[in-house]
Write an enzyme that holds these catalytic residues in place. Structure first.
Site, PDB file in Angstrom:
ATOM      1  N   PRO A   2       0.829  -1.217   0.000  1.00 59.30           N
ATOM      2  CA  PRO A   2       0.000   0.000   0.000  1.00 59.30           C
ATOM      3  C   PRO A   2       0.861   1.265   0.000  1.00 59.30           C
ATOM      4  O   PRO A   2       1.849   1.341   0.720  1.00 59.30           O
ATOM      5  CB  PRO A   2      -0.817  -0.117   1.287  1.00 59.30           C
ATOM      6  CG  PRO A   2      -0.219  -1.204   2.085  1.00 59.30           C
ATOM      7  CD  PRO A   2       0.629  -2.035   1.180  1.00 59.30           C
ATOM      8  N   GLU A   3       0.486   2.222  -0.846  1.00 50.75           N
ATOM      9  CA  GLU A   3       1.191   3.510  -0.896  1.00 50.75           C
ATOM     10  C   GLU A   3       0.229   4.584  -0.364  1.00 50.75           C
ATOM     11  O   GLU A   3      -0.854   4.257   0.113  1.00 50.75           O
ATOM     12  CB  GLU A   3       1.627   3.800  -2.337  1.00 50.75           C
ATOM     13  CG  GLU A   3       2.578   2.718  -2.857  1.00 50.75           C
ATOM     14  CD  GLU A   3       3.020   2.938  -4.304  1.00 50.75           C
ATOM     15  OE1 GLU A   3       2.969   4.079  -4.787  1.00 50.75           O
ATOM     16  OE2 GLU A   3       3.414   1.941  -4.945  1.00 50.75           O
ATOM     17  N   HIS A  93      -3.515 -15.281   9.929  1.00 51.28           N
ATOM     18  CA  HIS A  93      -2.389 -14.373  10.184  1.00 51.28           C
ATOM     19  C   HIS A  93      -2.822 -13.108  10.926  1.00 51.28           C
ATOM     20  O   HIS A  93      -2.300 -12.026  10.672  1.00 51.28           O
ATOM     21  CB  HIS A  93      -1.672 -13.970   8.886  1.00 51.28           C
ATOM     22  CG  HIS A  93      -1.377 -15.112   7.976  1.00 51.28           C
ATOM     23  ND1 HIS A  93      -0.415 -16.061   8.268  1.00 51.28           N
ATOM     24  CD2 HIS A  93      -1.917 -15.481   6.786  1.00 51.28           C
ATOM     25  CE1 HIS A  93      -0.387 -16.953   7.292  1.00 51.28           C
ATOM     26  NE2 HIS A  93      -1.281 -16.641   6.384  1.00 51.28           N
ATOM     27  N   ARG A 112       2.825 -11.647   5.413  1.00 48.38           N
ATOM     28  CA  ARG A 112       4.291 -11.621   5.316  1.00 48.38           C
ATOM     29  C   ARG A 112       4.950 -11.234   6.642  1.00 48.38           C
ATOM     30  O   ARG A 112       6.131 -11.431   6.838  1.00 48.38           O
ATOM     31  CB  ARG A 112       4.732 -10.641   4.213  1.00 48.38           C
ATOM     32  CG  ARG A 112       4.195 -10.971   2.824  1.00 48.38           C
ATOM     33  CD  ARG A 112       4.949 -12.090   2.154  1.00 48.38           C
ATOM     34  NE  ARG A 112       6.350 -11.773   1.925  1.00 48.38           N
ATOM     35  CZ  ARG A 112       6.823 -11.142   0.847  1.00 48.38           C
ATOM     36  NH1 ARG A 112       6.007 -10.777  -0.102  1.00 48.38           N
ATOM     37  NH2 ARG A 112       8.102 -10.895   0.727  1.00 48.38           N
ATOM     38  N   ARG A 155      21.313  15.179  -8.078  1.00 50.60           N
ATOM     39  CA  ARG A 155      21.499  13.720  -7.961  1.00 50.60           C
ATOM     40  C   ARG A 155      21.707  13.060  -9.328  1.00 50.60           C
ATOM     41  O   ARG A 155      21.088  13.448 -10.305  1.00 50.60           O
ATOM     42  CB  ARG A 155      20.290  13.080  -7.263  1.00 50.60           C
ATOM     43  CG  ARG A 155      20.177  13.519  -5.818  1.00 50.60           C
ATOM     44  CD  ARG A 155      19.309  12.572  -5.030  1.00 50.60           C
ATOM     45  NE  ARG A 155      19.037  13.111  -3.696  1.00 50.60           N
ATOM     46  CZ  ARG A 155      18.247  12.534  -2.816  1.00 50.60           C
ATOM     47  NH1 ARG A 155      17.628  11.413  -3.113  1.00 50.60           N
ATOM     48  NH2 ARG A 155      18.062  13.074  -1.629  1.00 50.60           N
TER      49      ARG A 155
END
Ligand SMILES: [Zn+2]
Length: 274
Positions: A2-3, A93, A112, A155
Site C-alpha cells: 500500500p502507498e 495471520h 508476510r 542527484r
C-alpha cells in the site's frame, strides 16, 4: 505494498468508526509485530485509553489517543487493518486484536509479517519508526518546483528512484512513481540532475494532482471495505501504466515498455517519455 492513496483510504474508512472509543484490551499474538516498546508494555499501557483521531504520514498510520500517547503503524507489504464485530470470523495471520468499548474489534493481520507497531508516550521522541525522517507530504503546499530541484537537482540517480526516496517526498512508491512520470512525460531512468526547470515545475503540479486523483478513485464504504477484507483497491482500473507492460499506451497506442530501475520494475512509454 500500500502507498499513500491506499493508506489514506484505510484511514478514511477506519477513523470515523473508532473515534472516541475506549480500547478495553489488546491481545498480541505475535510479539515481534510490536517493534517498540515490548508487547507486554504495549498491551498494558493501551488498556483503558481513548482514541482521539487517526492521522497519516507518508505510508504510516497514526492512532492518536486522548492521553497524548500515539500508536504508529506501518503496513509494509501485506499488513491489513479491519474493524469487525467481535464474532466476525478471524482472518488467517491475525497478529493483534484491539477490543473496543462498542464490542467491535480492530484487527491487524499480515501474511508476510513485515508490518510493525510502535507506541510512543506524549512528547516522547521517536527514533524508532522512521516517521521523523520523512520528507514533505505531497499534498502540502511545501511541495514546489524549488523544493524538488533543491533536494534532487544534483542527484545522478534515476528520477524514478528519487521519487521513491521517503526522506524527500513521503508516501510515493513503485505504483505512483510510474503513474506520475507517465503523466509528466518524463523517462523514468533519466538522472534527476538532468531535469530542467520546466520539468521540475511539471512534477510539482502533477505529483499532488495524481495522488489526489487516486485517493478519490479509491473511495470505498466501510461495508465494502470489510467485505473485501481491505484488499480491494478501487483505483486499480484507473492506473494508466503500472502493471500494464505490453499493453497500448493510453496516450499514443504504442506498446508500453518495462525496465528495472534500482531493483524496481518500471513501466513507461518510450514515445511519450523520451
Ligand atoms: Zn505513449
Amino acid at each position: 505494498m500500500p502507498e499513500l492513496p491506499e493508506v489514506e483510504t484505510i484511514k478514511r474508512v477506519i477513523e470515523p468508526q473508532i473515534q472516541g472509543l475506549i480500547i478495553d484490551q489488546v491481545n498480541v499474538k505475535r510479539p515481534e509485530v510490536v517493534a517498540y516498546p515490548s508487547s507486554d508494555e504495549f498491551c498494558g499501557r493501551l488498556a483503558g485509553q481513548t482514541v482521539s483521531h487517526m492521522a497519516r504520514r507518508g505510508k504510516f498510520l497514526i492512532i492518536q489517543l486522548n492521553s497524548g500517547d500515539r500508536i504508529i503503524l506501518h503496513l509494509r507489504m501485506t499488513g491489513c487493518l479491519l474493524l469487525t464485530p467481535a464474532d466476525y470470523p478471524e482472518e488467517k495471520h491475525t497478529h493483534i486484536i484491539f477490543k473496543l468499548s462498542t464490542g467491535k474489534e480492530l484487527r491487524f493481520s499480515d501474511m508476510r509479517r513485515f508490518g510493525r507497531f510502535w507506541l510512543l508516550a506524549k512528547d516522547e521522541a521517536d527514533p524508532y519508526s522512521g516517521v521523523e525522517k520523512l520528507g514533505i507530504e505531497p499534498l502540502r503546499s511545501e511541495l514546489t518546483a524549488e523544493y524538488l530541484c533543491t533536494r534532487l537537482g544534483k542527484r545522478k540517480k534515476a528520477i524514478k528512484e528519487c521519487l521513491l526516496d521517503q526522506s524527500v517526498v513521503a508516501g510515493i512508491g513503485n505504483i505512483y512513481s510510474d503513474e506520475i512520470l507517465f503523466t509528466a512525460g518524463i523517462y523514468p531512468a533519466r538522472p534527476a540532475g538532468s531535469l530542467n526547470r520546466e520539468e521540475w515545475k511539471r512534477l510539482a503540479s502533477i505529483i499532488p494532482e495524481r495522488i489526489s486523483y487516486f485517493i478519490e478513485t479509491n473511495a470505498i464504504t466501510p461495508e465494502e471495505y470489510l467485505e473485501t477484507k481491505g484488499q480491494d483497491y478501487r483505483n486499480t482500473p484507473f492506473l494508466q501504466v503500472y502493471g500494464q507492460a505490453g499493453k497500448p499506451c493510453p496516450k499514443c497506442g504504442q506498446a508500453l515498455c518495462r525496465m528495472v530501475i534500482g531493483g524496481r520494475s518500471s513501466v513507461y512509454c518510450s514515445a511519450c517519455q523520451p
